[in-house]
Design an enzyme around this catalytic site. Sequence first.
Site, mmCIF file in Angstrom:
data_model
loop_
_atom_site.group_PDB
_atom_site.id
_atom_site.type_symbol
_atom_site.label_atom_id
_atom_site.label_comp_id
_atom_site.label_asym_id
_atom_site.label_seq_id
_atom_site.Cartn_x
_atom_site.Cartn_y
_atom_site.Cartn_z
ATOM 1 N N GLU A 39 -18.219 -9.726 6.296
ATOM 2 C CA GLU A 39 -17.263 -8.632 6.154
ATOM 3 C C GLU A 39 -17.794 -7.651 5.116
ATOM 4 O OE1 GLU A 39 -13.796 -10.850 5.104
ATOM 5 O OE2 GLU A 39 -14.465 -11.253 3.071
ATOM 6 N N LYS A 44 -7.798 -15.606 -1.942
ATOM 7 C CA LYS A 44 -7.947 -14.217 -2.411
ATOM 8 C C LYS A 44 -8.012 -14.268 -3.927
ATOM 9 C CE LYS A 44 -7.132 -10.498 -0.708
ATOM 10 N NZ LYS A 44 -6.760 -9.152 -0.226
#
Length: 290
Positions: free
Chosen positions: A182, A149
Amino acid sequence: MYIFLNNSFVPKEEAKVSVFDHGLMYGDGIFETLRSYNGTVFRIDSHIDRLFGSAEMIRLAIPKGKNELREIIYQSLKINRLKEAYIRISITRGEGEIGLDPDLCKEPTIIVISKPLTPYQEELYSMGVRIIISAVRRMSPEALDPAIKSLNFLNNIMARISAKDKKAFDALMLNAQGYVTETTTANIFIVKKRVLITPPLSSGILKGITRSAIILISRAMGIDLSEQNILPSDLYKADETFLTNTSLEIMPVVGIDGNLIGDGRPGEITRCLLGEYRSLIAQETGYNYR
């Protein structure tokens, strides 16, 4: 608002980092987004574990232990008098001279921000949202592991700009092979002939905390589930579609690129999963959905 910066809480106006911080200069750092309900941070340990996993992959030594970071997060809620909150943890490589060498930075910068949560309108959950497929491709796993992330979010920002240009809720990104990955901030699921389908991690997606919870819930409910590559044409033919992340929970999608999904309303399985997911939240946090 008080923000945790490195070793103490400071007023928002005093929360400043150096212009030589490598998070600012190069996007060199990691983050996690969490959500608290009724004063309890949902799946906090999963988020912290993922944060430390990201740090390990970029060889960033977090100068706080997991338990200490956990305590800082709860202190952040307490000092800001929050029960329902949006929480953002950012850890950068730290301040250092100009240059890409990580050793130029002596100490990472740690930032924890807790602010009042503004929930999405319930009308969106009952009516659903519309998204687009962006021309911006998802970053290749060979370029940057999606399990990290990272603060490097420009790729996602460019896709979000394309969504704003078309007045869409969000933008979906494909990978280099043309498969669905996504959206800019959320994992995606589709339902086809009562089978729940979501892209595999190998397609280049983040292993979402909410995604993982939905997979477990669906199995407990006896819903058939498959992690497989999805083409844009599969989206257009889906009976149902929804997005998942910590802030959204489960957001129904009723249109993609101007094409209606199913009958243009949130589907039965989507509604059931949202109900079960919220029951799980209530069970773990004591939160009362009104």
